[in-house]
Design an enzyme around this catalytic site. Sequence first.
Site, PDB file in Angstrom:
ATOM      1  N   ASP A 262      -3.106   5.253  -0.815  1.00  0.00           N
ATOM      2  CA  ASP A 262      -2.323   4.974   0.299  1.00  0.00           C
ATOM      3  C   ASP A 262      -1.189   4.549  -0.437  1.00  0.00           C
ATOM      4  O   ASP A 262      -1.068   4.271  -1.645  1.00  0.00           O
ATOM      5  CB  ASP A 262      -2.953   3.596   1.257  1.00  0.00           C
ATOM      6  CG  ASP A 262      -2.204   3.641   2.601  1.00  0.00           C
ATOM      7  OD1 ASP A 262      -1.091   4.127   2.487  1.00  0.00           O
ATOM      8  OD2 ASP A 262      -2.804   2.761   3.511  1.00  0.00           O
TER       9      ASP A 262
HETATM   10  C1  BGC Z   1      -0.366   3.411   5.729  1.00  0.00           C
HETATM   11  C2  BGC Z   1      -0.940   5.054   5.678  1.00  0.00           C
HETATM   12  C3  BGC Z   1       0.138   5.761   5.832  1.00  0.00           C
HETATM   13  C4  BGC Z   1       1.027   5.597   4.642  1.00  0.00           C
HETATM   14  C5  BGC Z   1       2.113   6.746   4.474  1.00  0.00           C
HETATM   15  C6  BGC Z   1       0.577   3.445   4.653  1.00  0.00           C
HETATM   16  O1  BGC Z   1       1.406   2.122   4.774  1.00  0.00           O
HETATM   17  O2  BGC Z   1      -1.530   2.448   5.445  1.00  0.00           O
HETATM   18  O3  BGC Z   1      -1.940   5.035   6.596  1.00  0.00           O
HETATM   19  O4  BGC Z   1      -0.486   7.260   5.676  1.00  0.00           O
HETATM   20  O5  BGC Z   1       1.600   4.342   4.661  1.00  0.00           O
HETATM   21  O6  BGC Z   1       3.031   6.482   5.766  1.00  0.00           O
END
Ligand code: BGC
Length: 743
Positions: A262
Amino acid sequence: MNRHILSIVFAACAGSVMAETPVYLDPKAPIEARVEDALSRMTLEEKVALCHAQSKFSSSGVPRLGIPEIWMSDGPHGVRAEINWNDWGHARWTNDSVTAFPALTALAATWNPEMSAIYGKNVGEEARYREKDVLLGPGVNIYRTPLNGRNFEYMGEDPYLASVMVVPYVQELQKNGVAASVKHFALNNQEQWRGNINVDVSDRALYEIYLPAFKAAVQQGGAWTIMGAYNKIWNQHCCHNKRLLEDILRGEWGFDGVVVTDWGGAHDTREAALNGLDIEMGSFTNGLTSESEFTYNDYFLAKPFLELIRKGEVPASLADDKARRILRLIFRTAMNTDKPFGSLHSPEHYAAAKAIGDESIVLLKNNGILPLDPSAGKRVLVVGDNATRRLSDGGGSSELKVKDYVSPLDAMREVFGADCVDFARGYAAGRPMYAHEEVIPESVQDSLRAEALAKAAQADVVVYFGGLNKNAYQDCESTDRRDYDLPFGQNELIEALVKANPNIIIANITGNAYAMPWADHVPAILHASYLGTMGGASLADAVSGRVNPSGKLPYSIPVRLQDNGAHAFGVECYPGVESESGDVLFGACAPQQRYEEDILVGYRWHDTKKIPARYAFGHGLSYTTFAYGKPVLSAKEMNADSGSLTVTVPVTNTGKRAGAEVVQLYVGDDKASVLRPVKELKGFEKIALAPGETRDVTFTVTPDMLAFFDADAHAWRSEPGRFTLYIGGSSDNVPAKIAINLK
Ligand code: BGC
C-alpha cells in the site's frame, strides 16, 4: 560514464547488433521463457529498479530492453483521475473522466456473481482504455465493525459471500490485460491507526474469516497482484510480513504474482527484501524539484536494497525472484499483445453500472407504501442532502472524476414528472472534502429543517435520501466513523418529518450500517450503497417499482453498536490501545488490538450470542413474496473423506409481481468439541421467478463445508455427527431446515 552504464554498454556490444528477435519480445513464446530470457539480459541494477516506484502511480520497466513501465491506478469502483507525477494533486487532465460503478459493498449486496463478472469486464475496459496495467482493487477486507470508514470498498462481513463475489471481478478485469490488485492483505479492518496498529488475531479467525476471500481471489480468480495492508500482524508490517507473504500467500496458496505495498506501507529494507515484497509504492516523495537526487532511489527497495546485496547481507537471488515476478506481470499486462483496446464511459458501461445498482438496493421494510406509482400524480417531496450530492467525490483513493452523474433528485423528476417533485435539502452536510469537515452553523440547519417540515406537511408523500457521505469520519479513507448514528441531526429530522407527514419513505445511501431509532415509525426503508454514475436512476426505479428490489444485506445492521461483536469487549478490541504517543498515522506509536470476538464476526455473533440484529445479514424484501417448500436430501449421511450430498428446496413466487430471491444455505454443527457459530453461509443462488412460478434450488453439500480450522493441527477438520442445513431468504429467516449426518 559510471561503472553501471559501462557494464551495460559492454554487455550490449558483446551481443550481435542485428540479432534475431529475442525470446522475451516474442509474444508467442511461453511467458516463463520470456521471463527467463529477459532476466538473463538484465543487470542487478536493472532488476532492483523494477522493485520500486518511479512516480506516484508507476514503477520502472527496463528502458534499455524496451520493457515498459507499469502504470497503476485506483480502484476499485472505476479508474481514478490522473494524479501528479510526484504528489497527490490531481494532474488536471481533461480526458480522464470515467464511469463510476457502484461501490463494492453494493456489488456484494447483489449476491449475484454474474454482476461481479459484468463489473470486472466493464471497469477493466475503462482501465485498459486509460492505459493502466494494474487496477488497485478489489478490496476484500472483512466488515468487522460498522465504524470502519472503508467498509464501502469491501464485500461485507461473510468470507463465503466475499469469496464468491471477488472471483468473477478479478477474472473479467484481467481479461483486459489489466491486473487486479486485491487489497488490503490483511486485517486492515479499520482506518483508525491503520498505518501501524498491531493486530492480534487467532489463527482460527484468520483462516476462517479474514483470509478466505484473498485465497479465492488468488487461487480461483488468478489475481496477478496483491496489495499489502498498512497495519501490522504479529508485530510485523503486513507489506513485509514473512508469515503472511512467504508462508501463506506463496507457500500455502502458490501465488505467482506480485506483492505491491500500500502507498507508504514499506518500513524496512531487510524485511522487504527477505519477506516477499516485490514493488514498493508511495513511501515518500519530497517533490522532484526540491530533491538533490531522484527521490525514488532512496526507497527501501531501491539503493538500500542494492547495497544490502552488494555487501552480501542478502542474496542477489532475491532481486532475481522479485524481478521474475514483476516481469511476469509486465508480460501479462503492459507487454500483452493480445489485450483488447478497451473503451470509456460507453452506453454499455452505464447500463452495467445501472444493472449492478438496480440489483444491489435492499428493501429493509415495507408496509405496502412502496412501490409508488408514477401515474398516480402524487405530490412527492424529496428531502435530503444525498438527493443532489455527487457521491463519487471524496472517500479517499476510491474517489472518481465522473463524466456523468445521475442524482436521485434528477431521476425522481424524470420518473415522477418534474411538476410532481419538489425538493427540500433538510440538512446540510458540508462540501465534499477529504480529511476535513465543514462545520455548519446551527442556524443554517434550523432553517433547512423548517423548510423541509413545512413542505412535507403539504406533500402527499416524502422520499428521504439521506445517510452518510464520503467526507472524513464518515465513509472515508484514513478515518473511522465517530459513532453509529447518522450525522447532521438526521435522526431528529426523520422523526420530525414522520410527524409532519407519516407517508415517508426512507431511501438512505451509506456504505455502512447505522442506528435506525425511527425504524418502527416509518412505513418503508430502502438501503443503498454508493451507486456511482447511474445511482439516482437505480434508486428512483426502485421507488417507482420499475425495479423490484432484490438486494440482500452483505452485513448485519445491529440495533446498537455494542451489539456488534467487535464492540462488545472494550477498547482493546476496538479501536485498540495506544502504547506510546506519536503520529497516529505513520508515526512512532504502536497501538495494539486483539480481536476478542474471534470467529464470531457479524451474524455469527448475533446468532450465537442470541442478540438479534435490527436487520440481519442476508435480509432484503421484494415487492413480491416468496415461499420455501420442504427441503429434500439426496442422502441423509455422507462420509467425511469422500462424500457429498445434495439438498433441494422448492421456492415459489407467491405474489403478483416478477421478482428475484437470493436462496441462502447455511450450515451449523449441532454438537462440536470447539465453539462453532450457530450457522455459516455455505451457498446461495439468486433466482428470478414470475408470479406463481416455482423453482427447485439444489445445493451440493461437501464435507469441507462442515469443517472448522484446527489451529493446533494447522488443518481444516470436521467432526462426525449431526449438522443442520438451514435454507431461507436471510440469516434470520431460514424456514427450510433439515439435518444430515457426517460419518
Ligand atoms: C490506499 C490504497 C490505495 C493507495 C493508492 C492508499 O492510501 O490505502 O487503497 O490504492 O493509497 O492511492
